[in-house]
Motif scaffolding. Sequence first.
Motif, mmCIF file in Angstrom:
data_model
loop_
_atom_site.group_PDB
_atom_site.id
_atom_site.type_symbol
_atom_site.label_atom_id
_atom_site.label_comp_id
_atom_site.label_asym_id
_atom_site.label_seq_id
_atom_site.Cartn_x
_atom_site.Cartn_y
_atom_site.Cartn_z
ATOM 1 N N ARG A 3 0.799 -1.227 0.000
ATOM 2 C CA ARG A 3 0.000 0.000 0.000
ATOM 3 C C ARG A 3 0.831 1.277 0.000
ATOM 4 N N GLY A 4 2.159 1.154 0.027
ATOM 5 C CA GLY A 4 3.028 2.315 -0.119
ATOM 6 C C GLY A 4 3.180 3.201 1.100
ATOM 7 N N ALA A 5 3.003 2.664 2.301
ATOM 8 C CA ALA A 5 3.157 3.471 3.518
ATOM 9 C C ALA A 5 4.537 4.110 3.580
ATOM 10 N N GLU A 6 4.564 5.364 4.013
ATOM 11 C CA GLU A 6 5.813 6.114 4.152
ATOM 12 C C GLU A 6 6.139 6.456 5.595
ATOM 13 N N ALA A 7 5.171 6.219 6.487
ATOM 14 C CA ALA A 7 5.368 6.449 7.920
ATOM 15 C C ALA A 7 4.347 5.605 8.673
ATOM 16 N N VAL A 8 4.668 5.319 9.934
ATOM 17 C CA VAL A 8 3.779 4.549 10.806
ATOM 18 C C VAL A 8 3.463 5.405 12.023
ATOM 19 N N LEU A 9 2.185 5.455 12.384
ATOM 20 C CA LEU A 9 1.754 6.129 13.603
ATOM 21 C C LEU A 9 1.181 5.059 14.524
ATOM 22 N N HIS A 10 1.719 4.930 15.727
ATOM 23 C CA HIS A 10 1.243 3.938 16.692
ATOM 24 C C HIS A 10 0.574 4.687 17.832
ATOM 25 N N CYS A 11 -0.717 4.440 18.026
ATOM 26 C CA CYS A 11 -1.534 5.198 18.974
ATOM 27 C C CYS A 11 -1.523 4.630 20.393
ATOM 28 N N GLY A 12 -0.517 3.863 20.740
ATOM 29 C CA GLY A 12 -0.345 3.457 22.119
ATOM 30 C C GLY A 12 -0.668 2.015 22.428
ATOM 31 N N ASP A 13 -0.321 1.639 23.646
ATOM 32 C CA ASP A 13 -0.416 0.283 24.175
ATOM 33 C C ASP A 13 0.509 -0.670 23.435
ATOM 34 N N VAL A 14 1.762 -0.228 23.323
ATOM 35 C CA VAL A 14 2.823 -1.095 22.806
ATOM 36 C C VAL A 14 3.141 -2.136 23.877
ATOM 37 N N VAL A 15 3.226 -1.732 25.101
ATOM 38 C CA VAL A 15 3.614 -2.443 26.311
ATOM 39 C C VAL A 15 5.136 -2.622 26.326
ATOM 40 N N ALA A 16 5.681 -3.705 25.784
ATOM 41 C CA ALA A 16 7.137 -3.890 25.779
ATOM 42 C C ALA A 16 7.727 -3.197 24.551
ATOM 43 N N PRO A 17 8.606 -2.240 24.748
ATOM 44 C CA PRO A 17 9.202 -1.528 23.621
ATOM 45 C C PRO A 17 9.886 -2.449 22.608
ATOM 46 N N THR A 18 10.368 -3.606 23.062
ATOM 47 C CA THR A 18 11.026 -4.525 22.127
ATOM 48 C C THR A 18 10.066 -5.025 21.051
ATOM 49 N N ALA A 19 8.761 -4.888 21.278
ATOM 50 C CA ALA A 19 7.779 -5.268 20.250
ATOM 51 C C ALA A 19 7.919 -4.392 19.012
ATOM 52 N N LEU A 20 8.537 -3.213 19.167
ATOM 53 C CA LEU A 20 8.738 -2.305 18.036
ATOM 54 C C LEU A 20 10.005 -2.626 17.245
ATOM 55 N N ARG A 21 10.890 -3.392 17.842
ATOM 56 C CA ARG A 21 12.183 -3.670 17.215
ATOM 57 C C ARG A 21 12.054 -4.237 15.791
ATOM 58 N N PRO A 22 11.123 -5.167 15.520
ATOM 59 C CA PRO A 22 11.013 -5.686 14.149
ATOM 60 C C PRO A 22 10.655 -4.621 13.109
ATOM 61 N N LEU A 23 10.104 -3.493 13.543
ATOM 62 C CA LEU A 23 9.723 -2.443 12.589
ATOM 63 C C LEU A 23 10.939 -1.723 12.017
#
Length: 186
Positions: A27-47
């Motif tokens: 879909r050509g996304a150029e940015a990601v906005l995460h609106c909260g409740d990640v919990v463990a920051p390491t969950a973002l590492r794969p991004l």
Amino acid sequence: MKICVVSDSHDNRPMLTAAVHEAKELRGAEAVLHCGDVVAPTALRPLQQFGLPVHVIHGNNMGDTYAMFMLVQEPDSVIHYHGQDAGLNLGGKRIFIVHYPHYAEALALTGEWDVVCCGHDHRPAITPVEDIKGGESLIVNPGTVAGVGPRATYVMGDLETMEFEIFDVPGGKVDHQPQHTPDYKK
């Protein structure tokens, strides 16, 4: 500019990664906005592998804010941690990210923001709001990318055309109930 909006990932790395992968590659996304409740920051590492800027707030399930700060500080990190909320200017649009829908409604009414993104209730919706200045703001709630409760969803938005659409996360639980909120085109 095309954005991928996610929320409430609740440590579900595979679903969060699948959503961002599809958003970028198909879909050509150029940015990601995460609106909260990640919990463990390491969950973002794969991004990190996608190379897209990821703007994230913490929501009510904050997790380890120190670990989040450390992740952001890593060399070549694409993660931008904003704390409890964020005001951004992307693609010439004013965007506010907040976790709670009732705050999103209030912010949309001000007329100061073109798009207000929120999460928390795990219910995907794209809602136009007439603001006090006589214009219109959009409230974008991507639901839960983790599929906690309802189906796993995310939103793609094109800031140039102001078209937004809700998508099911590939491999996620699919709720076959009709969607009550139609896709939105301004």
